[in-house]
Design a protein around this motif. Sequence first.
Motif, PDB file in Angstrom:
ATOM      1  N   UNK A 247       0.738  -1.366   0.027  1.00  0.00           N
ATOM      2  CA  UNK A 247      -0.079   0.151  -0.137  1.00  0.00           C
ATOM      3  C   UNK A 247       0.938   1.349  -0.005  1.00  0.00           C
ATOM      4  N   UNK A 248       0.161   2.359  -0.545  1.00  0.00           N
ATOM      5  CA  UNK A 248       0.808   3.750  -0.481  1.00  0.00           C
ATOM      6  C   UNK A 248       1.029   4.240   0.974  1.00  0.00           C
ATOM      7  N   UNK A 249       2.159   4.651   1.271  1.00  0.00           N
ATOM      8  CA  UNK A 249       2.481   5.525   2.311  1.00  0.00           C
ATOM      9  C   UNK A 249       3.339   6.845   2.293  1.00  0.00           C
ATOM     10  N   UNK A 250       2.900   7.832   2.752  1.00  0.00           N
ATOM     11  CA  UNK A 250       3.669   8.927   2.714  1.00  0.00           C
ATOM     12  C   UNK A 250       5.041   8.777   3.389  1.00  0.00           C
ATOM     13  N   UNK A 251       5.864   9.691   2.941  1.00  0.00           N
ATOM     14  CA  UNK A 251       7.259   9.388   3.233  1.00  0.00           C
ATOM     15  C   UNK A 251       7.529   9.468   5.061  1.00  0.00           C
ATOM     16  N   UNK A 252       6.669  10.261   5.528  1.00  0.00           N
ATOM     17  CA  UNK A 252       6.705  10.374   6.630  1.00  0.00           C
ATOM     18  C   UNK A 252       6.207   9.397   7.703  1.00  0.00           C
ATOM     19  N   UNK A 253       5.345   8.449   7.134  1.00  0.00           N
ATOM     20  CA  UNK A 253       4.414   7.482   7.832  1.00  0.00           C
ATOM     21  C   UNK A 253       5.332   6.350   7.793  1.00  0.00           C
ATOM     22  N   UNK A 254       5.158   5.383   8.597  1.00  0.00           N
ATOM     23  CA  UNK A 254       5.688   4.150   8.945  1.00  0.00           C
ATOM     24  C   UNK A 254       4.832   3.179   8.288  1.00  0.00           C
ATOM     25  N   UNK A 255       5.302   2.092   7.565  1.00  0.00           N
ATOM     26  CA  UNK A 255       4.691   0.869   7.094  1.00  0.00           C
ATOM     27  C   UNK A 255       4.881  -0.253   7.703  1.00  0.00           C
ATOM     28  N   UNK A 256       3.780  -0.806   8.324  1.00  0.00           N
ATOM     29  CA  UNK A 256       3.909  -2.064   9.381  1.00  0.00           C
ATOM     30  C   UNK A 256       4.630  -3.215   8.678  1.00  0.00           C
ATOM     31  N   UNK A 257       4.551  -3.301   7.190  1.00  0.00           N
ATOM     32  CA  UNK A 257       5.274  -4.383   6.495  1.00  0.00           C
ATOM     33  C   UNK A 257       5.984  -3.644   5.569  1.00  0.00           C
ATOM     34  N   UNK A 258       7.462  -3.705   5.921  1.00  0.00           N
ATOM     35  CA  UNK A 258       8.196  -2.879   5.236  1.00  0.00           C
ATOM     36  C   UNK A 258       9.014  -3.795   3.939  1.00  0.00           C
ATOM     37  N   UNK A 259       8.026  -4.085   2.973  1.00  0.00           N
ATOM     38  CA  UNK A 259       8.604  -4.798   1.792  1.00  0.00           C
ATOM     39  C   UNK A 259       9.862  -3.956   1.067  1.00  0.00           C
ATOM     40  N   UNK A 260      10.915  -4.735   1.028  1.00  0.00           N
ATOM     41  CA  UNK A 260      11.992  -4.092   0.611  1.00  0.00           C
ATOM     42  C   UNK A 260      12.054  -3.647  -0.912  1.00  0.00           C
ATOM     43  N   UNK A 261      12.442  -2.520  -1.196  1.00  0.00           N
ATOM     44  CA  UNK A 261      12.477  -1.977  -2.718  1.00  0.00           C
ATOM     45  C   UNK A 261      13.896  -1.580  -3.088  1.00  0.00           C
ATOM     46  N   UNK A 262      14.133  -1.489  -4.444  1.00  0.00           N
ATOM     47  CA  UNK A 262      15.191  -1.331  -5.199  1.00  0.00           C
ATOM     48  C   UNK A 262      15.131   0.138  -5.721  1.00  0.00           C
ATOM     49  N   UNK A 263      15.997   0.594  -6.093  1.00  0.00           N
ATOM     50  CA  UNK A 263      16.066   2.192  -6.517  1.00  0.00           C
ATOM     51  C   UNK A 263      14.991   2.189  -7.914  1.00  0.00           C
ATOM     52  N   UNK A 264      14.637   1.188  -8.455  1.00  0.00           N
ATOM     53  CA  UNK A 264      13.617   1.165  -9.510  1.00  0.00           C
ATOM     54  C   UNK A 264      12.197   1.141  -8.889  1.00  0.00           C
ATOM     55  N   UNK A 265      12.267   0.953  -7.665  1.00  0.00           N
ATOM     56  CA  UNK A 265      10.658   0.651  -6.870  1.00  0.00           C
ATOM     57  C   UNK A 265      10.142  -0.684  -7.228  1.00  0.00           C
ATOM     58  N   UNK A 266      11.254  -1.703  -7.462  1.00  0.00           N
ATOM     59  CA  UNK A 266      10.357  -3.175  -7.810  1.00  0.00           C
ATOM     60  C   UNK A 266      10.936  -3.931  -6.393  1.00  0.00           C
ATOM     61  N   UNK A 267       9.965  -4.692  -5.886  1.00  0.00           N
ATOM     62  CA  UNK A 267      10.163  -5.223  -4.649  1.00  0.00           C
ATOM     63  C   UNK A 267      11.367  -6.414  -4.917  1.00  0.00           C
ATOM     64  N   UNK A 268      11.963  -6.509  -3.747  1.00  0.00           N
ATOM     65  CA  UNK A 268      13.239  -7.550  -3.646  1.00  0.00           C
ATOM     66  C   UNK A 268      12.601  -8.496  -2.862  1.00  0.00           C
ATOM     67  N   UNK A 269      11.828  -8.215  -1.727  1.00  0.00           N
ATOM     68  CA  UNK A 269      11.541  -9.326  -0.839  1.00  0.00           C
ATOM     69  C   UNK A 269      10.296  -8.693  -0.355  1.00  0.00           C
ATOM     70  N   UNK A 270       9.364  -9.807   0.117  1.00  0.00           N
ATOM     71  CA  UNK A 270       8.075  -9.424   0.521  1.00  0.00           C
ATOM     72  C   UNK A 270       7.888 -10.204   2.000  1.00  0.00           C
ATOM     73  N   UNK A 271       7.326  -9.517   2.634  1.00  0.00           N
ATOM     74  CA  UNK A 271       6.963  -9.954   3.891  1.00  0.00           C
ATOM     75  C   UNK A 271       5.904 -11.082   4.254  1.00  0.00           C
ATOM     76  N   UNK A 272       6.100 -12.031   5.191  1.00  0.00           N
ATOM     77  CA  UNK A 272       4.738 -13.114   5.425  1.00  0.00           C
ATOM     78  C   UNK A 272       3.700 -11.980   6.019  1.00  0.00           C
ATOM     79  N   UNK A 273       2.459 -12.792   5.971  1.00  0.00           N
ATOM     80  CA  UNK A 273       1.673 -12.251   6.772  1.00  0.00           C
ATOM     81  C   UNK A 273       1.706 -12.754   8.185  1.00  0.00           C
ATOM     82  N   UNK A 274       2.028 -11.709   9.179  1.00  0.00           N
ATOM     83  CA  UNK A 274       2.304 -12.223  10.417  1.00  0.00           C
ATOM     84  C   UNK A 274       3.643 -12.719  10.526  1.00  0.00           C
ATOM     85  N   UNK A 275       3.853 -13.701  11.367  1.00  0.00           N
ATOM     86  CA  UNK A 275       5.015 -14.572  11.405  1.00  0.00           C
ATOM     87  C   UNK A 275       4.798 -16.009  11.374  1.00  0.00           C
TER      88      UNK A 275
END
Length: 335
Positions: A247-275
């Motif tokens: 989901x979109x979050x403003x730069x100042x807002x925390x994202x609970x599931x911090x899916x890691x992005x590369x410089x192009x904005x493409x995801x490298x790793x996607x978090x589980x739902x929960x643990x």
Amino acid sequence: MDENGLHEQLRNLQTQRVGGQHALHKPLLLLWLFGRYLDERSSETSFEAAEGPLDRLIDRFSLRKVPASQPFWELERTLWTPTTEGGSLIADTPHSAKWLRDNGAQGSLRDEVVNVLDEPRGIFTAADVLYEYFAPDVVDTLRSAVRLVPPVFFRPAALKREAPTTTTRLPQARRTKSREVPIEFERSVRNAVFKWLEDLTAQNGGPIPFAQMANFIFDGTRIPILNPQSGIHKPAKLGSALSIKTVYRRPTEERPYEDELDESGRILRYKYRGEDPLHSDNVALRNAMERKLPLFWLKGVDPHANYETHFPLWLTAERPEQHLFEVSFEGPPKD
């Protein structure tokens, strides 16, 4: 707590009356929390993140103008747990916005509430109870303001045409496998979805409104390709996950599931739902990886629920110790 128990609590919030009408700050906080949970898969928030949006909702939809701090500390503890940054429970006595900010106040919906919201249509039926506090002529506007507009396949008109869905909760140990769906069918659906998303992107000249993606038809049958209540979605007719969402979050807002992005904005790793690796959503992703089936990724680009679509992508590795899957746009994992 079951669905009826939650609805009873929502109908009996302790709300003061102004001129014969309910003060609406508690229902507004709950609706905002439900919308946030729908978008971000998180039942927790800080007061700092909630204050601005809640102040705007109160100013727009409540006759009585109270600060956002009031519902944050006042909401019933059977629904909500507010704590300080150090984890101490915040008493249900008055606290100023400054006190809440200075003490790093945080809050979370109780687990038994979240369990009901996770049921099919649970979040929308709970929201419908809260809308009873408001004048009917503002409900549609309020739905949009709290980001709780149900997709077409969740709306009453659609539900009348379809038999209700019965969901059975399976013991954790039995959630490790989904039913086997023929690989040819899985691939055919995915190819058709990708072509359809290409057409929608062209029609919109870029990002697609979330609601437009609720009407995918395959071989004369509607197949929901998204789940507003989760970032991971496996349609009932498939045996493996079809889509993931950030989901979109403003730069100042925390994202609970911090899916890691590369410089192009493409995801490298996607978090589980929960643990829990045996959660049905995580099992659905694992099935897609093991069967080398492509998925599409929705990347939120603005606060108005518009999404870029990226596909095909493949899950190439699982990192259980980090509660995530690794993702590639280069092709499926090699044998």
